[in-house]
Write a protein that holds these residues in place. Sequence first.
Motif, PDB file in Angstrom:
ATOM      1  N   GLY A  12       4.717   4.276   2.942  1.00 45.91           N
ATOM      2  CA  GLY A  12       3.450   3.636   3.293  1.00 45.91           C
ATOM      3  C   GLY A  12       3.720   2.149   3.410  1.00 45.91           C
ATOM      4  N   CYS A  13       4.202   1.761   4.582  1.00 49.14           N
ATOM      5  CA  CYS A  13       4.620   0.364   4.734  1.00 49.14           C
ATOM      6  C   CYS A  13       3.752  -0.297   5.811  1.00 49.14           C
ATOM      7  CB  CYS A  13       6.112   0.299   5.076  1.00 49.14           C
ATOM      8  SG  CYS A  13       6.793  -1.345   4.822  1.00 49.14           S
ATOM      9  N   GLY A  14       2.525  -0.571   5.450  1.00 49.35           N
ATOM     10  CA  GLY A  14       1.589  -1.227   6.354  1.00 49.35           C
ATOM     11  C   GLY A  14       1.516  -2.712   6.033  1.00 49.35           C
ATOM     12  N   LEU A  16       0.406  -4.477   3.327  1.00 53.98           N
ATOM     13  CA  LEU A  16       0.933  -4.901   2.023  1.00 53.98           C
ATOM     14  C   LEU A  16       2.424  -4.601   1.899  1.00 53.98           C
ATOM     15  CD1 LEU A  16      -0.409  -4.841  -1.472  1.00 53.98           C
ATOM     16  CD2 LEU A  16       1.454  -3.256  -1.020  1.00 53.98           C
ATOM     17  N   GLN A  58       9.376  11.705   5.945  1.00 49.59           N
ATOM     18  CA  GLN A  58       9.338  11.968   4.504  1.00 49.59           C
ATOM     19  C   GLN A  58      10.458  12.924   4.056  1.00 49.59           C
ATOM     20  OE1 GLN A  58       5.362  11.973   2.871  1.00 49.59           O
ATOM     21  NE2 GLN A  58       5.936  13.607   1.470  1.00 49.59           N
ATOM     22  N   PRO A  72      -2.724   4.166   2.098  1.00 49.84           N
ATOM     23  CA  PRO A  72      -4.108   3.941   1.672  1.00 49.84           C
ATOM     24  C   PRO A  72      -4.361   4.669   0.343  1.00 49.84           C
ATOM     25  CG  PRO A  72      -4.025   4.433   4.012  1.00 49.84           C
ATOM     26  CD  PRO A  72      -2.637   4.642   3.487  1.00 49.84           C
ATOM     27  N   HIS A 121      -1.304  -4.970  -8.834  1.00 48.43           N
ATOM     28  CA  HIS A 121      -2.275  -5.229  -7.766  1.00 48.43           C
ATOM     29  C   HIS A 121      -2.328  -6.705  -7.402  1.00 48.43           C
ATOM     30  CE1 HIS A 121      -6.632  -6.215  -6.768  1.00 48.43           C
ATOM     31  NE2 HIS A 121      -6.136  -5.678  -5.680  1.00 48.43           N
ATOM     32  N   PHE A 126      -4.304  -8.969   2.651  1.00 49.06           N
ATOM     33  CA  PHE A 126      -3.128  -8.918   3.526  1.00 49.06           C
ATOM     34  C   PHE A 126      -3.543  -8.552   4.948  1.00 49.06           C
ATOM     35  CE2 PHE A 126      -1.583  -8.169  -0.708  1.00 49.06           C
ATOM     36  CZ  PHE A 126      -0.344  -8.770  -0.764  1.00 49.06           C
TER      37      PHE A 126
HETATM   38  N1  LIG Z   1      -4.445  -4.942   2.549  1.00 48.18           N
HETATM   39  C1  LIG Z   1      -4.788  -5.618   1.461  1.00 48.18           C
HETATM   40  O1  LIG Z   1      -5.347  -6.710   1.569  1.00 48.18           O
HETATM   41  C2  LIG Z   1      -4.460  -5.074   0.088  1.00 48.18           C
HETATM   42  C3  LIG Z   1      -4.595  -5.939  -1.016  1.00 48.18           C
HETATM   43  C4  LIG Z   1      -4.260  -5.464  -2.284  1.00 48.18           C
HETATM   44  C5  LIG Z   1      -3.834  -4.153  -2.440  1.00 48.18           C
HETATM   45  N2  LIG Z   1      -3.741  -3.328  -1.361  1.00 48.18           N
HETATM   46  C6  LIG Z   1      -3.295  -1.939  -1.583  1.00 48.18           C
HETATM   47  O2  LIG Z   1      -2.095  -1.713  -0.852  1.00 48.18           O
HETATM   48  C7  LIG Z   1      -2.023  -0.352  -0.449  1.00 48.18           C
HETATM   49  C8  LIG Z   1      -1.775  -0.294   1.050  1.00 48.18           C
HETATM   50  O3  LIG Z   1      -2.829  -0.965   1.737  1.00 48.18           O
HETATM   51  P1  LIG Z   1      -2.583  -1.579   3.207  1.00 48.18           P
HETATM   52  O4  LIG Z   1      -3.760  -2.447   3.488  1.00 48.18           O
HETATM   53  O5  LIG Z   1      -1.206  -2.121   3.319  1.00 48.18           O
HETATM   54  O6  LIG Z   1      -2.702  -0.259   4.108  1.00 48.18           O
HETATM   55  P2  LIG Z   1      -2.362  -0.114   5.668  1.00 48.18           P
HETATM   56  O7  LIG Z   1      -2.099  -1.434   6.291  1.00 48.18           O
HETATM   57  O8  LIG Z   1      -3.435   0.754   6.240  1.00 48.18           O
HETATM   58  O9  LIG Z   1      -0.984   0.682   5.659  1.00 48.18           O
HETATM   59  C9  LIG Z   1      -0.870   1.960   5.156  1.00 48.18           C
HETATM   60  C10 LIG Z   1       0.457   2.528   5.649  1.00 48.18           C
HETATM   61  O10 LIG Z   1       0.602   3.805   5.031  1.00 48.18           O
HETATM   62  C11 LIG Z   1       1.124   4.697   5.983  1.00 48.18           C
HETATM   63  N3  LIG Z   1       0.724   6.033   5.539  1.00 48.18           N
HETATM   64  C12 LIG Z   1      -0.511   6.573   5.470  1.00 48.18           C
HETATM   65  N4  LIG Z   1      -0.460   7.808   4.938  1.00 48.18           N
HETATM   66  C13 LIG Z   1       0.857   8.053   4.664  1.00 48.18           C
HETATM   67  C14 LIG Z   1       1.565   9.150   4.119  1.00 48.18           C
HETATM   68  N5  LIG Z   1       0.935  10.255   3.721  1.00 48.18           N
HETATM   69  N6  LIG Z   1       2.915   9.048   4.001  1.00 48.18           N
HETATM   70  C15 LIG Z   1       3.571   7.940   4.401  1.00 48.18           C
HETATM   71  N7  LIG Z   1       2.942   6.857   4.917  1.00 48.18           N
HETATM   72  C16 LIG Z   1       1.609   6.920   5.054  1.00 48.18           C
HETATM   73  C17 LIG Z   1       0.564   4.277   7.308  1.00 48.18           C
HETATM   74  O11 LIG Z   1       1.433   4.702   8.321  1.00 48.18           O
HETATM   75  P3  LIG Z   1       1.178   4.478   9.907  1.00 48.18           P
HETATM   76  O12 LIG Z   1       1.401   3.007  10.155  1.00 48.18           O
HETATM   77  O13 LIG Z   1       2.198   5.326  10.571  1.00 48.18           O
HETATM   78  O14 LIG Z   1      -0.241   4.907  10.176  1.00 48.18           O
HETATM   79  C18 LIG Z   1       0.536   2.741   7.155  1.00 48.18           C
HETATM   80  O15 LIG Z   1       1.720   2.154   7.622  1.00 48.18           O
HETATM   81  C19 LIG Z   1      -3.330   0.296  -0.914  1.00 48.18           C
HETATM   82  O16 LIG Z   1      -3.112   0.924  -2.145  1.00 48.18           O
HETATM   83  C20 LIG Z   1      -4.265  -0.884  -1.069  1.00 48.18           C
HETATM   84  O17 LIG Z   1      -5.298  -0.650  -2.018  1.00 48.18           O
HETATM   85  C21 LIG Z   1      -4.024  -3.754  -0.096  1.00 48.18           C
END
Ligand SMILES: NC(=O)c1ccc[n+]([C@@H]2O[C@H](COP(=O)([O-])OP(=O)(O)OC[C@H]3O[C@@H](n4cnc5c(N)ncnc54)[C@H](OP(=O)(O)O)[C@@H]3O)[C@@H](O)[C@H]2O)c1
Length: 296
Positions: A12-14, A16, A58, A72, A121, A126
Amino acid sequence: MPSQPLSLNIVGCGKLGQTLGYLWQKNQVFHIQNICNTHIESARQACVFIGTGRACEQEALQTADVWLIATPDEQIAQTCTDIVHANRINAGNIVFHCSGALTSAELTTAQQAGAYTASLHPIMSFSETEQAPRGFQGTFCGYEGDSPALKVLTPSFTRIGAQCFPVSAEHKVLYHTAAVFASNYLTALLEQSLRTYEKAGIPRHTATKILRPIMTQTLSTALEQGTHQALTGPIQRGDVETVAKQVEACQQWDPSAADLYSILGHLTVSLAKKRKDLDPSLLTEISARLNSKTTG
Ligand SMILES: NC(=O)c1ccc[n+]([C@@H]2O[C@H](COP(=O)([O-])OP(=O)(O)OC[C@H]3O[C@@H](n4cnc5c(N)ncnc54)[C@H](OP(=O)(O)O)[C@@H]3O)[C@@H](O)[C@H]2O)c1
C-alpha cells in the motif's frame, strides 16, 4: 539502529507510503525492498518516486525485517492477514501501519504469527506527494504498540524529521478525534462564519478577507497564551443581551446555526469561568439564554 539497514516492504504505497519511502531511502534508514499496490503500474510509479524498490504483486512478496501496511484503513487488517497466510511474515518481524483512527490491534494476525506490531501516525496531510517530503520535517507522530517494534520504528521516524510521542491504544480514537476537532472542524467553523456573513449581506470573497486577520490572530494568541486568555467577545464581556439576540437571530435564520451557537457558547462559558474576571452570575444568566433556544 543496526549498522546494516533493515529490509522494508511497503504494502500500500500511495501518498503516505511514497513520502515515507522517499525519506527513508534518502536518509538510508531502511533497505527498501518490495513495493506492492493493488495495481502493478501504480507500484512501479511508487518505486520511481522513492528512487528504489521492486514493484511486485502480493503473491511475489519476499520476506522482510519490517513491513509497512499503508493501504486505506479499511484494508489494513485483511491485507495483513493475507500476507500472514501466505507465510511471508515471520516471527520477530516488525509490522506496522500509520492510521490515526486504528490501533496496532488491526495487525493481530501478524502478532499471532510471532511478529511485533505497532501503529505510528504522522499528524500531517499527505495530499501532494511531490511536496510532502519537504513538509515532513517536524511532523508529530503518535505511536503505540509492542516495545521491540517501537525500539526500531521511533528512531526510524525521528531520523527523517518526525517528533514521536506515545499514545495509549485505549484512547487512540479520542486522540484522532482531537485532530478532527482542530483541523476538519475548524474548516467547518470557518464555513459557518462565511455563511453567516453571507446571510448578513456580505459577499463570501469579502468575508474571507475580513476573517483572515481575526482568525489568524485569535489562533496565534490561543496557541501561545492559552485558550482562556485568547477569549474575547460577548460571553467574555458578560454581555447577556447580545448573546440572547444572537441566539434569536440564528434561530429565525437557521435552527442548526442556533444549535451550533449554543453548543459552542456553553464551551465558551466554561472558558470564561476559568478567567475568573467576570461575575459568575452573569455567566449563569448567559448559560440560561443559550438554553432558551430549546426551551422556547
Ligand atoms: N494521506 C494522509 O494525509 C494520511 C495522513 C496520516 C495517515 N494516513 C494513513 O496512511 C495510510 C495510507 O493512506 P494514503 O492516504 O497514503 O492512501 P492512498 O494514497 O489512497 O494509497 C493507498 C495505496 O494502497 C494501495 N492498496 C489499496 N488496497 C491494497 C491492497 N489490498 N493491497 C495492496 N495495496 C493496496 C493502493 O494501490 P493503487 O495505487 O494500486 O490503487 C494505493 O497505492 C492510511 O492508513 C491512512 O489512514 C494518511
